[in-house]
Design a protein around this motif. Structure first.
Motif, PDB file in Angstrom:
ATOM      1  N   PRO A   1       6.440  -5.483  11.278  1.00 31.69           N
ATOM      2  CA  PRO A   1       5.297  -5.264  12.178  1.00 31.69           C
ATOM      3  C   PRO A   1       5.237  -6.196  13.387  1.00 31.69           C
ATOM      4  CG  PRO A   1       4.580  -6.478  10.263  1.00 31.69           C
ATOM      5  CD  PRO A   1       6.054  -6.239  10.087  1.00 31.69           C
TER       6      PRO A   1
ATOM      7  N   LYS B   1       0.811  -1.233   0.000  1.00 31.31           N
ATOM      8  CA  LYS B   1       0.000   0.000   0.000  1.00 31.31           C
ATOM      9  C   LYS B   1       0.832   1.265   0.000  1.00 31.31           C
ATOM     10  CE  LYS B   1      -4.278  -1.463   2.184  1.00 31.31           C
ATOM     11  NZ  LYS B   1      -4.369  -2.187   3.459  1.00 31.31           N
ATOM     12  N   GLY B   2       1.943   1.247   0.708  1.00 31.61           N
ATOM     13  CA  GLY B   2       2.829   2.405   0.683  1.00 31.61           C
ATOM     14  C   GLY B   2       2.523   3.465   1.725  1.00 31.61           C
ATOM     15  N   SER B   3       1.871   3.090   2.824  1.00 34.75           N
ATOM     16  CA  SER B   3       1.559   4.118   3.824  1.00 34.75           C
ATOM     17  C   SER B   3       2.833   4.648   4.494  1.00 34.75           C
ATOM     18  CB  SER B   3       0.573   3.591   4.877  1.00 34.75           C
ATOM     19  OG  SER B   3       1.208   2.681   5.745  1.00 34.75           O
ATOM     20  N   ASN B   4       3.838   3.790   4.665  1.00 36.03           N
ATOM     21  CA  ASN B   4       5.101   4.281   5.245  1.00 36.03           C
ATOM     22  C   ASN B   4       5.814   5.223   4.282  1.00 36.03           C
ATOM     23  OD1 ASN B   4       5.844   3.042   8.010  1.00 36.03           O
ATOM     24  ND2 ASN B   4       4.999   1.297   6.880  1.00 36.03           N
TER      25      ASN B   4
ATOM     26  N   HIS C   1       0.652  -0.073  12.417  1.00 35.21           N
ATOM     27  CA  HIS C   1       1.054   0.864  11.359  1.00 35.21           C
ATOM     28  C   HIS C   1       1.323   2.262  11.927  1.00 35.21           C
ATOM     29  CE1 HIS C   1       0.087  -1.345   7.519  1.00 35.21           C
ATOM     30  NE2 HIS C   1       1.072  -0.560   7.156  1.00 35.21           N
TER      31      HIS C   1
ATOM     32  N   VAL D   1      11.288  -2.001   8.000  1.00 34.17           N
ATOM     33  CA  VAL D   1      10.293  -1.871   9.060  1.00 34.17           C
ATOM     34  C   VAL D   1       9.495  -3.163   9.111  1.00 34.17           C
ATOM     35  CG1 VAL D   1       8.709  -0.597   7.517  1.00 34.17           C
ATOM     36  CG2 VAL D   1       8.380  -0.481   9.977  1.00 34.17           C
TER      37      VAL D   1
ATOM     38  N   GLU E   1       4.597   2.212  13.408  1.00 29.72           N
ATOM     39  CA  GLU E   1       5.625   2.236  12.352  1.00 29.72           C
ATOM     40  C   GLU E   1       5.843   3.667  11.871  1.00 29.72           C
ATOM     41  OE1 GLU E   1       4.400  -0.374   9.228  1.00 29.72           O
ATOM     42  OE2 GLU E   1       4.764  -2.177  10.405  1.00 29.72           O
TER      43      GLU E   1
HETATM   44  C1  GRF Z   1       4.170  -2.751   7.173  1.00 29.59           C
HETATM   45  O1  GRF Z   1       3.366  -3.308   8.169  1.00 29.59           O
HETATM   46  C2  GRF Z   1       5.595  -3.213   7.316  1.00 29.59           C
HETATM   47  O2  GRF Z   1       5.952  -3.450   8.627  1.00 29.59           O
HETATM   48  C3  GRF Z   1       5.581  -4.510   6.543  1.00 29.59           C
HETATM   49  O3  GRF Z   1       4.748  -4.249   5.441  1.00 29.59           O
HETATM   50  C4  GRF Z   1       3.781  -3.244   5.801  1.00 29.59           C
HETATM   51  C5  GRF Z   1       3.845  -2.163   4.775  1.00 29.59           C
HETATM   52  O4  GRF Z   1       2.844  -1.209   4.907  1.00 29.59           O
HETATM   53  N1  GRF Z   1       6.939  -4.906   6.195  1.00 29.59           N
HETATM   54  P1  GRF Z   1       2.766   0.027   3.906  1.00 29.59           P
HETATM   55  O5  GRF Z   1       2.890  -0.523   2.494  1.00 29.59           O
HETATM   56  O6  GRF Z   1       3.887   0.953   4.246  1.00 29.59           O
HETATM   57  O7  GRF Z   1       1.419   0.625   4.147  1.00 29.59           O
END
Ligand code: GRF
Length: 191
Positions: free
Chosen positions: A103, A10-13, A165, A101, A168
């Motif tokens: 979870p 999804k790329g939320s980070n 999340h 990262v 994170e």
């Molecule tokens: C996160 O929970 C990370 O820890 C795991 O993949 C997920 C990625 O989330 N490795 P996002 O794509 O950043 O929303």
């Protein structure tokens, strides 16, 4: 420091880092149609589309990823939901300069593709999120930041995942700044 971010989901980070003003100069993905890649294109960040099917081997793909990041002068790589294990050409190209990262509170639920679901199923009262340096040992590189997340009685995978999340999104920026400071003090570490 110029960041390269590797994504598969999804790329939320990734979005969080861009929103906070980190200098994300390139995004690499093994899944060109993922949300993270779409976000990067929307923000006009160069996207390296590195599906395995375009290469003869994982090593060839990872060498291309290393070259893609180098061509954008990336100094630090962030695996933000990247779902492949880097092979040697990439690990050697960015040694000491790749972070991931995860979870869970590593070493708990390391190596798992769904650490949040595992934590919920196992009945632990606390889980969390970890940012660590990426080495050859999957999910076992030195830890840079962690945050605990309480597991509530009424949690579902979705509700727990949301709070993990959020954790994170707090610790990843902190871990990047920590590593940036370390590299500024002794740049040889990452060479
Ligand atoms: C996160 O929970 C990370 O820890 C795991 O993949 C997920 C990625 O989330 N490795 P996002 O794509 O950043 O929303």
């Amino acid at each position: 420091m110029k960041l390269g971010v590797a994504v598969s989901g999804k790329g939320s980070n990734l979005r969080n880092l861009v929103d906070l003003g980190f200098d994300v100069v390139a995004v690499a993905t093994n899944r060109p149609s993922c949300g993270g890649a779409a976000f990067a294109r929307q923000r006009r960040i160069p996207v390296g589309e590195l599906s395995l099917k375009r290469f003869a081997s994982e090593e060839a793909r990872d060498a291309a990823m290393r070259d893609f990041f180098r061509s954008h002068d990336v100094e630090l790589v962030v695996d933000a939901g990247y779902d492949r294990i880097h092979t040697r050409p990439f690990l050697e190209g960015y040694r000491g300069r790749i972070i991931n990262v995860h979870p869970s509170l590593l070493p708990e639920f390391g190596g798992s593709m769904d650490a949040v679901e595992q934590a919920l199923r196992s009945g632990v009262p606390v889980t969390g999120a970890t940012v660590h340096l990426v080495t050859e040992d999957l999910d076992a590189g030195p830890i840079l930041a962690q945050e605990a997340v309480e597991v509530r009685d009424n949690d579902t995978v979705e509700s727990l995942r949301r709070r993990v999340h959020e954790a994170e999104h707090r610790i990843l920026p902190r871990a990047i700044r920590t590593l940036e400071a370390r590299l500024a003090e002794s740049p040889a570490v990452g060479q």
